[in-house]
Write an enzyme that holds these catalytic residues in place. Structure first.
Site, short mmCIF file in Angstrom:
data_model
loop_
_atom_site.label_atom_id
_atom_site.label_comp_id
_atom_site.label_asym_id
_atom_site.label_seq_id
_atom_site.Cartn_x
_atom_site.Cartn_y
_atom_site.Cartn_z
N GLU A 125 3.93 4.06 6.33
CA GLU A 125 2.67 3.33 6.11
C GLU A 125 1.68 4.21 5.36
O GLU A 125 1.62 5.42 5.59
CB GLU A 125 2.05 2.94 7.45
CG GLU A 125 2.45 1.56 7.96
CD GLU A 125 1.82 0.41 7.15
OE1 GLU A 125 1.43 0.61 5.99
OE2 GLU A 125 1.75 -0.70 7.70
N ASP A 126 0.90 3.60 4.50
CA ASP A 126 -0.18 4.34 3.86
C ASP A 126 -1.31 4.57 4.86
O ASP A 126 -1.85 5.66 4.97
CB ASP A 126 -0.70 3.61 2.61
CG ASP A 126 -1.01 2.14 2.88
OD1 ASP A 126 -0.48 1.59 3.86
OD2 ASP A 126 -1.77 1.55 2.11
N ARG B 168 -5.31 0.76 -6.58
CA ARG B 168 -4.05 1.29 -6.02
C ARG B 168 -3.48 2.40 -6.88
O ARG B 168 -2.73 3.25 -6.39
CB ARG B 168 -3.00 0.17 -5.94
CG ARG B 168 -3.30 -0.92 -4.95
CD ARG B 168 -2.03 -1.74 -4.71
NE ARG B 168 -2.30 -3.03 -4.11
CZ ARG B 168 -2.42 -3.26 -2.81
NH1 ARG B 168 -2.32 -2.25 -1.97
NH2 ARG B 168 -2.64 -4.47 -2.35
N PHE C 157 -14.04 2.85 4.87
CA PHE C 157 -13.22 2.12 3.91
C PHE C 157 -12.74 3.05 2.81
O PHE C 157 -13.54 3.71 2.15
CB PHE C 157 -14.01 0.95 3.31
CG PHE C 157 -13.15 0.06 2.47
CD1 PHE C 157 -12.32 -0.90 3.05
CD2 PHE C 157 -13.13 0.19 1.09
CE1 PHE C 157 -11.49 -1.70 2.28
CE2 PHE C 157 -12.30 -0.61 0.30
CZ PHE C 157 -11.49 -1.55 0.90
N VAL C 158 -11.42 3.10 2.61
CA VAL C 158 -10.87 4.01 1.60
C VAL C 158 -10.02 3.26 0.58
O VAL C 158 -9.47 2.20 0.88
CB VAL C 158 -10.02 5.14 2.25
CG1 VAL C 158 -10.92 6.17 2.90
CG2 VAL C 158 -9.03 4.59 3.27
N LYS D 113 -6.87 5.73 10.99
CA LYS D 113 -8.29 5.56 11.27
C LYS D 113 -8.58 5.55 12.76
O LYS D 113 -7.68 5.36 13.58
CB LYS D 113 -8.78 4.26 10.60
CG LYS D 113 -9.05 4.49 9.12
CD LYS D 113 -9.26 3.23 8.32
CE LYS D 113 -10.47 2.44 8.71
NZ LYS D 113 -10.83 1.45 7.65
N ASP E 54 -4.85 1.24 10.64
CA ASP E 54 -6.28 0.99 10.85
C ASP E 54 -6.51 0.43 12.26
O ASP E 54 -6.80 1.19 13.19
CB ASP E 54 -6.75 0.03 9.75
CG ASP E 54 -8.23 -0.28 9.81
OD1 ASP E 54 -8.89 0.09 10.80
OD2 ASP E 54 -8.75 -0.92 8.87
N GLY F 91 0.77 -1.24 0.00
CA GLY F 91 0.00 0.00 0.00
C GLY F 91 0.80 1.29 0.00
O GLY F 91 0.36 2.30 -0.54
C1 PRP Z 1 -2.75 -2.38 4.95
C2 PRP Z 1 -1.90 -1.15 5.21
C3 PRP Z 1 -1.26 -1.44 6.52
C4 PRP Z 1 -2.28 -2.30 7.23
C5 PRP Z 1 -3.01 -1.47 8.25
O1 PRP Z 1 -1.98 -3.36 4.38
O2 PRP Z 1 -0.96 -0.93 4.19
O3 PRP Z 1 -0.05 -2.13 6.37
O4 PRP Z 1 -3.19 -2.76 6.24
O5 PRP Z 1 -4.00 -2.21 8.90
P1 PRP Z 1 -3.99 -2.51 10.44
O6 PRP Z 1 -3.62 -1.24 11.14
O7 PRP Z 1 -5.41 -2.91 10.73
O8 PRP Z 1 -3.02 -3.62 10.71
P2 PRP Z 1 -2.58 -4.73 3.80
O9 PRP Z 1 -2.35 -5.82 4.80
O10 PRP Z 1 -3.99 -4.52 3.34
O11 PRP Z 1 -1.63 -5.05 2.60
P3 PRP Z 1 -1.31 -4.14 1.31
O12 PRP Z 1 -0.52 -2.97 1.79
O13 PRP Z 1 -0.52 -5.02 0.45
O14 PRP Z 1 -2.63 -3.72 0.70
#
Ligand code: PRP
Length: 174
Positions: A99-100, A165, A152-153, A131, A103, A45
């Site tokens: 981090e993007d 993405r 959800f974004v 979030k 959550d 992400g």
């Molecule tokens: C997303 C995002 C963070 C994580 C945050 O990654 O990039 O790493 O979720 O969520 P959390 O705070 O609830 O742990 P994801 O696992 O979806 O993988 P991606 O980056 O490959 O989409």
């Protein structure tokens, strides 16, 4: 805008993202001007955010992409998660996780735990989005771009079932 079965509406424009990244980048540069930080963007992400943030930062620094990998353990129960991608020593380094989105904060906590065990001198995080669940749990994120509710974004690196993405703006599910 429709992505698969869901409808999305623009939430943060590319222009606002760009301005926010400029201010985050300048703050980080100021805080790390006497150091040579190692930036660790967490794939997938954060690829777009990391690239744009790195272009704002002009102090000497290193960048190494990491990923949280799940793999079936040898033990029968469930999965084990581990940080992969960075193979060199972190000893004595000032690490900044990119981090993007934060959550639930579980991913970040896992990464922080691993990095602390590897002897980094300092570990901080910059997240474009945070979030409400992470705020409520007081997950420590030093640099935050935008605070979101529990919504959800997608876009700007964030996906829905692998899609979206590549979008330059950030959208929310309606
Ligand atoms: C997303 C995002 C963070 C994580 C945050 O990654 O990039 O790493 O979720 O969520 P959390 O705070 O609830 O742990 P994801 O696992 O979806 O993988 P991606 O980056 O490959 O989409």
């Amino acid at each position: 805008m429709k992505v698969k079965d869901l409808e999305f509406k623009k939430l943060i424009t590319a222009e606002r993202i760009e301005k926010k990244i400029a201010s985050l980048g300048h703050q980080i540069e100021k805080d790390y001007q006497d150091k040579v930080p190692l930036f660790l963007p967490v794939l997938n992400g954060s690829f777009m955010f990391a690239a744009d943030l790195m272009k704002v930062i002009t102090i000497p620094c290193r960048i190494s992409f990491v990923k949280i990998s799940s793999y079936a353990g040898t033990v029968s129960t469930g999965q084990l998660k581990t940080l992969i991608g960075h193979d060199e020593s972190l000893f004595g380094l000032d690490v900044v996780i990119i981090e993007d989105i934060v959550d639930t904060g579980l991913t970040l906590q896992k990464i922080m735990d691993e990095l602390k065990g590897l002897g980094a001198r300092s570990v901080e995080t910059v997240a474009l989005l945070r979030k409400s669940p992470a705020r409520e749990k007081n997950i420590e994120v030093k640099y935050v771009g935008f605070e979101l509710e529990d919504e959800f974004v997608l876009g700007y690196g964030l996906d829905y079932d692998g899609l979206g993405r590549n979008l330059k703006d950030i959208y929310r599910k309606v």
